[in-house]
Design a protein around this motif. Sequence first.
Motif, PDB file in Angstrom:
ATOM      1  N   ALA A  88     -34.329  22.621  31.500  1.00 56.36           N
ATOM      2  CA  ALA A  88     -34.370  23.922  32.180  1.00 56.36           C
ATOM      3  C   ALA A  88     -33.627  25.040  31.464  1.00 56.36           C
ATOM      4  O   ALA A  88     -33.504  26.143  31.999  1.00 56.36           O
ATOM      5  N   LYS A  89     -33.131  24.817  30.252  1.00 53.87           N
ATOM      6  CA  LYS A  89     -32.290  25.826  29.602  1.00 53.87           C
ATOM      7  C   LYS A  89     -33.015  27.169  29.446  1.00 53.87           C
ATOM      8  O   LYS A  89     -32.437  28.232  29.703  1.00 53.87           O
ATOM      9  N   ARG A  90     -34.257  27.157  29.010  1.00 53.17           N
ATOM     10  CA  ARG A  90     -34.971  28.413  28.790  1.00 53.17           C
ATOM     11  C   ARG A  90     -35.152  29.184  30.086  1.00 53.17           C
ATOM     12  O   ARG A  90     -35.032  30.415  30.118  1.00 53.17           O
ATOM     13  N   THR A  91     -35.439  28.460  31.157  1.00 51.09           N
ATOM     14  CA  THR A  91     -35.578  29.118  32.456  1.00 51.09           C
ATOM     15  C   THR A  91     -34.247  29.705  32.899  1.00 51.09           C
ATOM     16  O   THR A  91     -34.177  30.842  33.394  1.00 51.09           O
ATOM     17  N   LEU A  92     -33.175  28.937  32.705  1.00 45.16           N
ATOM     18  CA  LEU A  92     -31.852  29.428  33.095  1.00 45.16           C
ATOM     19  C   LEU A  92     -31.442  30.623  32.244  1.00 45.16           C
ATOM     20  O   LEU A  92     -30.791  31.563  32.744  1.00 45.16           O
ATOM     21  N   LYS A  94     -33.400  32.934  31.094  1.00 48.28           N
ATOM     22  CA  LYS A  94     -34.090  34.106  31.635  1.00 48.28           C
ATOM     23  C   LYS A  94     -33.412  34.631  32.890  1.00 48.28           C
ATOM     24  O   LYS A  94     -33.497  35.821  33.200  1.00 48.28           O
ATOM     25  N   LEU A  95     -32.746  33.729  33.600  1.00 46.42           N
ATOM     26  CA  LEU A  95     -32.054  34.127  34.828  1.00 46.42           C
ATOM     27  C   LEU A  95     -30.612  34.538  34.557  1.00 46.42           C
ATOM     28  O   LEU A  95     -29.885  34.914  35.482  1.00 46.42           O
ATOM     29  N   GLY A  96     -30.210  34.450  33.295  1.00 43.49           N
ATOM     30  CA  GLY A  96     -28.844  34.818  32.935  1.00 43.49           C
ATOM     31  C   GLY A  96     -27.824  33.781  33.346  1.00 43.49           C
ATOM     32  O   GLY A  96     -26.656  34.111  33.573  1.00 43.49           O
ATOM     33  N   ILE A  97     -28.241  32.549  33.439  1.00 41.74           N
ATOM     34  CA  ILE A  97     -27.347  31.465  33.852  1.00 41.74           C
ATOM     35  C   ILE A  97     -27.101  30.552  32.650  1.00 41.74           C
ATOM     36  O   ILE A  97     -28.028  30.143  31.961  1.00 41.74           O
ATOM     37  N   ALA A  98     -25.853  30.240  32.410  1.00 36.01           N
ATOM     38  CA  ALA A  98     -25.478  29.341  31.319  1.00 36.01           C
ATOM     39  C   ALA A  98     -24.836  28.092  31.907  1.00 36.01           C
ATOM     40  O   ALA A  98     -23.951  28.182  32.759  1.00 36.01           O
ATOM     41  N   GLY A 111     -26.361  16.019  32.396  1.00 33.40           N
ATOM     42  CA  GLY A 111     -26.289  17.473  32.328  1.00 33.40           C
ATOM     43  C   GLY A 111     -27.056  18.089  31.180  1.00 33.40           C
ATOM     44  O   GLY A 111     -27.188  19.320  31.118  1.00 33.40           O
ATOM     45  N   GLU A 112     -27.597  17.279  30.264  1.00 35.73           N
ATOM     46  CA  GLU A 112     -28.268  17.882  29.121  1.00 35.73           C
ATOM     47  C   GLU A 112     -29.584  18.549  29.506  1.00 35.73           C
ATOM     48  O   GLU A 112     -30.055  19.429  28.791  1.00 35.73           O
ATOM     49  N   THR A 113     -30.185  18.167  30.621  1.00 37.53           N
ATOM     50  CA  THR A 113     -31.429  18.819  31.051  1.00 37.53           C
ATOM     51  C   THR A 113     -31.186  20.266  31.461  1.00 37.53           C
ATOM     52  O   THR A 113     -32.125  21.067  31.516  1.00 37.53           O
ATOM     53  N   LEU A 114     -29.940  20.607  31.740  1.00 40.66           N
ATOM     54  CA  LEU A 114     -29.589  21.998  32.075  1.00 40.66           C
ATOM     55  C   LEU A 114     -29.059  22.760  30.871  1.00 40.66           C
ATOM     56  O   LEU A 114     -29.249  23.971  30.763  1.00 40.66           O
ATOM     57  N   ALA A 115     -28.418  22.056  29.953  1.00 35.15           N
ATOM     58  CA  ALA A 115     -27.762  22.726  28.825  1.00 35.15           C
ATOM     59  C   ALA A 115     -28.631  22.801  27.574  1.00 35.15           C
ATOM     60  O   ALA A 115     -28.368  23.615  26.687  1.00 35.15           O
ATOM     61  N   LEU A 116     -29.671  21.984  27.480  1.00 33.69           N
ATOM     62  CA  LEU A 116     -30.521  21.949  26.288  1.00 33.69           C
ATOM     63  C   LEU A 116     -31.954  22.318  26.638  1.00 33.69           C
ATOM     64  O   LEU A 116     -32.357  22.258  27.801  1.00 33.69           O
ATOM     65  N   ASP A 117     -32.731  22.690  25.605  1.00 36.40           N
ATOM     66  CA  ASP A 117     -34.130  23.015  25.852  1.00 36.40           C
ATOM     67  C   ASP A 117     -35.075  21.874  25.482  1.00 36.40           C
ATOM     68  O   ASP A 117     -36.290  21.975  25.651  1.00 36.40           O
ATOM     69  N   LYS A 118     -34.525  20.779  24.964  1.00 41.94           N
ATOM     70  CA  LYS A 118     -35.327  19.598  24.666  1.00 41.94           C
ATOM     71  C   LYS A 118     -34.417  18.375  24.633  1.00 41.94           C
ATOM     72  O   LYS A 118     -33.184  18.499  24.552  1.00 41.94           O
ATOM     73  N   MET A 119     -35.009  17.205  24.655  1.00 41.09           N
ATOM     74  CA  MET A 119     -34.249  15.977  24.687  1.00 41.09           C
ATOM     75  C   MET A 119     -33.479  15.773  23.385  1.00 41.09           C
ATOM     76  O   MET A 119     -34.013  15.978  22.290  1.00 41.09           O
ATOM     77  N   SER A 120     -32.227  15.373  23.509  1.00 37.29           N
ATOM     78  CA  SER A 120     -31.418  15.111  22.320  1.00 37.29           C
ATOM     79  C   SER A 120     -31.852  13.789  21.680  1.00 37.29           C
ATOM     80  O   SER A 120     -32.430  12.917  22.331  1.00 37.29           O
TER      81      SER A 120
END
Length: 204
Positions: A88-92, A94-98, A111-120
């Motif tokens: 969800a990083k790209r969506t976040l 756009k919403l100004g959320i880090a 937590g990587e699904t929120l902090a990254l834009d793809k799987m590590s």
Amino acid sequence: ELADRLPASPRVRGVVLVVRSLGAGMATATSLRRAILRLRETGREVVVYLPNGGDTKELYVASAASRVVVAPHTTLAPIGFVSSSRYAKRTLDKLGIAADRLAAGDYKSAGETLALDKMSDPQREQLGAVLDALYDELVDAISTGRRMDRERAKAVVDGAPYTDTKAVELGLVDQVAIPLHVGADRLGKPVAGGRGGGRRKRVL
């Protein structure tokens, strides 16, 4: 619980288990498969009937039975396992959320699904290891339960899905039959041929 109580009843000669769909996870499927094996260890016949055909978990469970019967015009698809995650990083962004993530080690992926834009890469590696283990467990179950060597079982899994009659031909199931609903399901008797013949069965 039923699998533990039935052996105490001498009147119970066998069990017909109707598996329509398994929405539960592999832990539940494994427990159910072990319960079937415990019943078989007491000398009871266990027949699994698949009225809707079956996917990976249904066939994994059914492979423990004495006989596997499937309804006509169904599909058998023990194709293995897959896992996916939404990042969800790209969506976040756009919403100004880090999203801040604290990970102690390469394989700590919470937590990587929120902090990254793809799987590590470490997460992909460990998920791949889990999926490989589940795949091996499926192949072993089909190999031992359906009495075929491991390479043949692997080929059956890799070649899925199958029609009902093709599944009989390959030894994945024993019979194609229609249940007769008179208080409880009764399974069909063969019209001709036996296991592996791929011939249609009817209810008598």
